[in-house]
Design a protein around this motif. Structure first.
Motif, mmCIF file in Angstrom:
data_model
loop_
_atom_site.group_PDB
_atom_site.id
_atom_site.type_symbol
_atom_site.label_atom_id
_atom_site.label_comp_id
_atom_site.label_asym_id
_atom_site.label_seq_id
_atom_site.Cartn_x
_atom_site.Cartn_y
_atom_site.Cartn_z
ATOM 1 N N CYS A 236 -57.463 -15.177 38.460
ATOM 2 C CA CYS A 236 -56.264 -15.974 38.176
ATOM 3 C C CYS A 236 -56.528 -17.473 38.279
ATOM 4 C CB CYS A 236 -55.132 -15.572 39.127
ATOM 5 S SG CYS A 236 -54.534 -13.887 38.840
ATOM 6 N N LYS A 237 -57.462 -17.862 39.109
ATOM 7 C CA LYS A 237 -57.782 -19.289 39.223
ATOM 8 C C LYS A 237 -58.652 -19.757 38.060
ATOM 9 C CE LYS A 237 -57.208 -19.797 44.222
ATOM 10 N NZ LYS A 237 -55.968 -20.555 44.074
ATOM 11 N N ALA A 238 -59.411 -18.825 37.477
ATOM 12 C CA ALA A 238 -60.308 -19.194 36.381
ATOM 13 C C ALA A 238 -59.639 -19.044 35.016
ATOM 14 C CB ALA A 238 -61.571 -18.329 36.434
ATOM 15 N N ALA A 239 -58.755 -18.070 34.885
ATOM 16 C CA ALA A 239 -58.116 -17.799 33.597
ATOM 17 C C ALA A 239 -56.889 -18.678 33.403
ATOM 18 C CB ALA A 239 -57.730 -16.331 33.515
ATOM 19 N N LYS A 240 -56.445 -18.782 32.167
ATOM 20 C CA LYS A 240 -55.199 -19.486 31.872
ATOM 21 C C LYS A 240 -54.066 -18.460 31.919
ATOM 22 C CE LYS A 240 -52.803 -22.363 28.521
ATOM 23 N NZ LYS A 240 -52.871 -23.096 27.243
ATOM 24 N N ILE A 241 -53.195 -18.589 32.905
ATOM 25 C CA ILE A 241 -52.087 -17.648 33.071
ATOM 26 C C ILE A 241 -50.892 -18.166 32.283
ATOM 27 C CG2 ILE A 241 -50.621 -16.422 34.710
ATOM 28 C CD1 ILE A 241 -53.632 -15.804 34.922
ATOM 29 N N SER A 242 -50.479 -17.403 31.284
ATOM 30 C CA SER A 242 -49.397 -17.858 30.409
ATOM 31 C C SER A 242 -48.022 -17.638 31.038
ATOM 32 C CB SER A 242 -49.463 -17.124 29.071
ATOM 33 O OG SER A 242 -49.367 -15.717 29.263
ATOM 34 N N LEU A 243 -47.849 -16.522 31.733
ATOM 35 C CA LEU A 243 -46.580 -16.258 32.418
ATOM 36 C C LEU A 243 -46.783 -15.177 33.461
ATOM 37 C CD1 LEU A 243 -44.880 -13.416 31.515
ATOM 38 C CD2 LEU A 243 -44.816 -14.628 29.346
ATOM 39 N N VAL A 244 -45.850 -15.122 34.399
ATOM 40 C CA VAL A 244 -45.827 -14.060 35.404
ATOM 41 C C VAL A 244 -44.491 -13.345 35.277
ATOM 42 C CG1 VAL A 244 -45.787 -13.489 37.853
ATOM 43 C CG2 VAL A 244 -47.380 -15.228 37.013
ATOM 44 N N ALA A 245 -44.531 -12.043 35.036
ATOM 45 C CA ALA A 245 -43.314 -11.236 34.944
ATOM 46 C C ALA A 245 -43.230 -10.358 36.189
ATOM 47 C CB ALA A 245 -43.331 -10.378 33.686
ATOM 48 N N VAL A 246 -42.092 -10.392 36.849
ATOM 49 C CA VAL A 246 -41.873 -9.576 38.048
ATOM 50 C C VAL A 246 -40.902 -8.458 37.673
ATOM 51 C CG1 VAL A 246 -41.159 -9.558 40.461
ATOM 52 C CG2 VAL A 246 -42.203 -11.627 39.482
ATOM 53 N N ASP A 247 -41.453 -7.277 37.441
ATOM 54 C CA ASP A 247 -40.606 -6.139 37.072
ATOM 55 C C ASP A 247 -40.039 -5.498 38.339
ATOM 56 O OD1 ASP A 247 -39.332 -4.509 35.311
ATOM 57 O OD2 ASP A 247 -41.095 -3.356 34.718
ATOM 58 N N GLU A 248 -38.915 -4.785 38.198
ATOM 59 C CA GLU A 248 -38.220 -4.179 39.348
ATOM 60 C C GLU A 248 -37.989 -5.231 40.426
ATOM 61 O OE1 GLU A 248 -37.154 -1.202 38.912
ATOM 62 O OE2 GLU A 248 -38.378 -0.657 37.180
ATOM 63 N N ALA A 249 -37.480 -6.388 40.006
ATOM 64 C CA ALA A 249 -37.375 -7.550 40.897
ATOM 65 C C ALA A 249 -36.457 -7.313 42.089
ATOM 66 C CB ALA A 249 -36.888 -8.764 40.102
ATOM 67 N N HIS A 250 -35.573 -6.315 42.030
ATOM 68 C CA HIS A 250 -34.705 -6.022 43.177
ATOM 69 C C HIS A 250 -35.517 -5.617 44.405
ATOM 70 C CE1 HIS A 250 -35.235 -2.147 41.064
ATOM 71 N NE2 HIS A 250 -35.315 -1.659 42.285
ATOM 72 N N CYS A 251 -36.785 -5.229 44.205
ATOM 73 C CA CYS A 251 -37.636 -4.834 45.332
ATOM 74 C C CYS A 251 -37.927 -5.995 46.285
ATOM 75 C CB CYS A 251 -38.963 -4.258 44.815
ATOM 76 S SG CYS A 251 -38.812 -2.706 43.922
ATOM 77 N N VAL A 252 -37.658 -7.225 45.857
ATOM 78 C CA VAL A 252 -37.902 -8.393 46.701
ATOM 79 C C VAL A 252 -36.774 -8.611 47.702
ATOM 80 C CG1 VAL A 252 -36.766 -10.234 45.377
ATOM 81 C CG2 VAL A 252 -38.905 -10.724 46.582
ATOM 82 N N SER A 253 -35.662 -7.925 47.497
ATOM 83 C CA SER A 253 -34.474 -8.147 48.325
ATOM 84 C C SER A 253 -34.281 -7.036 49.346
ATOM 85 C CB SER A 253 -33.230 -8.237 47.435
ATOM 86 O OG SER A 253 -32.055 -8.225 48.214
ATOM 87 N N GLN A 254 -34.048 -7.406 50.600
ATOM 88 C CA GLN A 254 -33.744 -6.407 51.616
ATOM 89 C C GLN A 254 -32.389 -5.769 51.361
ATOM 90 O OE1 GLN A 254 -34.778 -6.556 55.711
ATOM 91 N NE2 GLN A 254 -35.908 -8.470 55.500
ATOM 92 N N TRP A 255 -31.579 -6.422 50.502
ATOM 93 C CA TRP A 255 -30.274 -5.850 50.167
ATOM 94 C C TRP A 255 -30.375 -4.916 48.972
ATOM 95 C CZ3 TRP A 255 -27.355 -6.608 54.110
ATOM 96 C CH2 TRP A 255 -27.499 -7.759 54.865
ATOM 97 N N GLY A 256 -31.566 -4.876 48.347
ATOM 98 C CA GLY A 256 -31.768 -3.971 47.227
ATOM 99 C C GLY A 256 -32.018 -2.565 47.739
ATOM 100 N N GLN A 257 -31.975 -1.577 46.822
ATOM 101 C CA GLN A 257 -32.100 -0.185 47.234
ATOM 102 C C GLN A 257 -33.543 0.231 47.439
ATOM 103 O OE1 GLN A 257 -31.500 -1.166 44.190
ATOM 104 N NE2 GLN A 257 -32.466 0.157 42.671
#
Length: 623
Positions: free
Chosen positions: A127-148
């Motif tokens: 990731c430091k060597a390549a050109k990262i065009s975008l980052v997609a976070v799928d199932e983003a509710h997993c980041v929340s303690q209020w998510g299921q």
């Protein structure tokens, strides 16, 4: 760049235009801005990041907790002529090294990774060597303690993004997120001035139904539901491994081509069973919720919950695995009050485990949240109002209840009954117990009211209550039905915990004091002939290919698809979805150019598979 995106959409995915909200989100990412997309399953979330990934220079990183989905989506992308790969624990170290080398060449456009891989040294170096065009976070509710489905590994995503040499566009995507969870996603991922689009939670193609059989009739009810859909592909969810084994055996003994999936099986058996289901060698998968997250199988026509989940978020996500391609599908739940006890036990167990590692106050807040979610799930199972309306109100999409005319409650004829006297007796019983500083659960209250001679009633002296036996001529099911309605209307409240008890609210006390009336809706009793006719109509509602203009041709095209998929070594739905076959039946293309006008047929697949389908259509027309 949006014109280029539309060209990519048609060339690789075979669609002429974007669905609602897709274009705005894609344009935002092409401008290298952040976005949060809350879109129901089947609404095209994946294209929101896949299209920009193909248009922008560089490598797109897709973070997903779903190993099965990674493989599925990479297979589908490769079939569509897109260079993609995945990196997770299912790969051997040698295979992981090959993927990293492939990504480093610049040929790969999308790399799917599990969040646990974000701090792996070789991945960080890439990731430091390549050109990262975008980052997609799928199932983003997993980041929340209020998510299921909270996953601690998701908490490291924001730091990973900030560690990149140049910050790329960031897109968070989820199908199920309440307003509270949405706010948590924005903060935890540190999105910068994001475009937030909530396209709605409604899935019009899904039929929602709740069955409430007697406990002893639960197995019979399941068999009936599966048999009514004997030519269709479906998932049956159970809450425990033992239930999965029992249900799978039941179905197989009754001639259903079923297989099973749960964490107690060996990895090799889970993989083999999953492959049997994905490749249509088995039509029904019986599984715990360990299965299905991320399974992109588009031809699932029904999802049956044999046991009730503990919250609406989990239920809607699991039920939403039906009808992913937009075809009609059924989402059915078999409700049994014992399932509530099982869910409460699991919530209590989770609370005990959390309390050992986290501050008690924080654990208590999450525990109370889980108990409230369970109450809402029970309300869904027992309400007589529109089921779709209930779900959408829960997610904050609508404020006023409505009728969808496409759920079991809307299709059931109800009549209003005045149950004031029964309600008075039930609330009085709860209050009499409270006067003795006693509390009881629903089952015990029913026993007291019906004058039970059980030891647990007599030993506690409940037979001396003035309300003991005052409903001795009323069936237990009827008492329970009215009791549940009182809880649903806020006259009574059921506490959480291992031993939930029923208490009267101020609203319930006022009901007695002010001599108010109480009415409930109950299903009309139809003549036997009408019941049989209604059942037959439901059984014939969606036979295979019913959503196509030519069911006979639909079956022929399915056979061609199966043969081509077997030759290519991919699941049939990877070749073309059912909805695409239905559109072929409608348009009946005779040339490759005409085939490209079919929704879901892109240039790559037309060149690869088109001739076989065109020939099948020609032969069908010739008779």
């Amino acid at each position: 760049m949006l014109e280029q995106a539309q060209k990519v959409l048609k060339e690789h995915f075979g669609h002429d235009g974007f669905r609602p909200n897709q274009g705005e989100l894609i344009e935002r990412l092409l401008d290298r801005g952040d976005a949060l997309a809350v879109m129901p399953t089947g609404a095209g979330k994946s294209l929101v990041y896949q299209i920009p990934a193909l248009v922008l220079d560089g490598l797109a990183i897709v973070i997903s907790p779903l190993i099965s989905l990674m493989k599925d989506q990479v297979n589908a992308l490769n079939e569509a002529g897109v260079k993609a790969a995945f990196l997770n624990s299912s790969l051997e170290p040698r295979e992981q090294a090959e993927v990293l080398e492939y990504a480093a060449t610049g040929a790969c456009k999308l790399l799917y990774v599990a969040p646990e891989r974000l701090d792996a040294p070789r991945f960080v170096a890439l990731c430091k060597a390549a050109k990262i065009s975008l980052v997609a976070v799928d199932e983003a509710h997993c980041v929340s303690q209020w998510g299921q489905d909270f996953r601690p590994s998701y908490l490291g995503i924001a730091s990973f993004i900030e560690s990149l040499p140049e910050r790329p566009a960031v897109c968070a995507l989820t199908a199920t997120a309440t307003p509270e969870v949405q706010r948590d996603i924005l903060g935890a991922l540190r999105l910068v001035d994001p475009l937030v689009l909530v396209s709605g939670f409604d899935r019009p193609n899904l039929y929602f139904g709740v069955e409430r059989p007697e406990p002893k009739a639960k197995r019979t009810c399941l068999l009936r539901l599966v048999r009514e859909r004997k030519d269709q592909v479906g998932i049956v969810y159970c809450s425990t491994r033992a239930a999965v084994e029992e249900v799978c055996e039941l179905l197989c003994e009754n001639g259903v081509a079923a297989t099973r999936y749960h964490a107690g099986l060996s990895a090799s058996e889970r993989h083999a069973n999953q492959e049997d289901f994905l490749y249509d060698r088995r039509s029904v998968m019986v599984a715990t919720n360990a299965f299905g997250m991320g399974i992109d199988k588009s031809n699932v026509s029904f999802v049956i919950h044999y046991t009730m989940p503990s919250d609406i978020e989990s239920y809607y996500q699991e039920a939403g695995r039906a009808g992913r391609d937009g075809s009609p599908a059924d989402c059915l739940l078999i409700y049994n009050k014992k399932d509530v006890q099982t869910c409460q036990f699991l919530i209590d167990k989770s609370f005990e485990e959390r309390s050992a590692d986290e501050p008690v106050e924080a654990s208590r807040i999450l525990y109370e949240r889980d108990c409230e979610r369970l109450r809402q799930m029970v309300f869904y199972c027992t309400t007589t109002d529109c089921l779709r309306s209930f779900i959408l109100q829960y997610f904050g999409q609508v404020e006023t209840a409505f009728r969808c005319e496409h759920c079991s409650n809307c299709s059931t004829d109800f009549e209003v009954e005045d149950v004031t006297l029964e309600a008075q007796k039930i609330i009085s019983c709860v209050l009499r117990l409270a006067q003795r500083n006693r509390q009881a659960g629903k089952a015990l209250i029913v026993d007291i009211l019906r004058g039970s001679k059980a030891e647990r009633v007599l030993a506690q002296g409940y037979d001396s209550l003035s309300t003991y036996g005052i409903m001795d001529t009323v069936p237990a099911k009827r008492v329970r039905y009215v009791l549940d309605a009182l809880v649903s209307e806020g006259m009574l409240v059921q506490t959480g915990g291992s031993y939930p008890v029923v208490e009267a609210t101020e609203q319930g006390a006022a009901f007695l004091r002010d001599r108010q009336t109480f009415e409930i809706k109950v299903p009309k009793r139809l003549p036997k002939e009408e019941e049989l006719a209604k059942s037959a109509a439901l059984r014939g509602l969606k036979p295979s290919g019913a959503n196509s203009s030519d069911p006979e041709l639909f079956e022929k095209l399915k056979a061609v698809r199966f043969r081509l998929a077997s030759e290519a070594g991919v699941p049939a739905y990877i070749v073309f979805a059912n909805a695409t076959l239905a559109d072929m039946c409608e348009k009946q293309p005779a040339t490759e150019e005409e085939l490209l006008a079919v929704s879901g047929v892109g240039q790559v697949k037309a060149e690869r598979y088109g001739a076989a389908f065109i020939e099948a259509i020609r032969e069908h027309k010739a008779g």
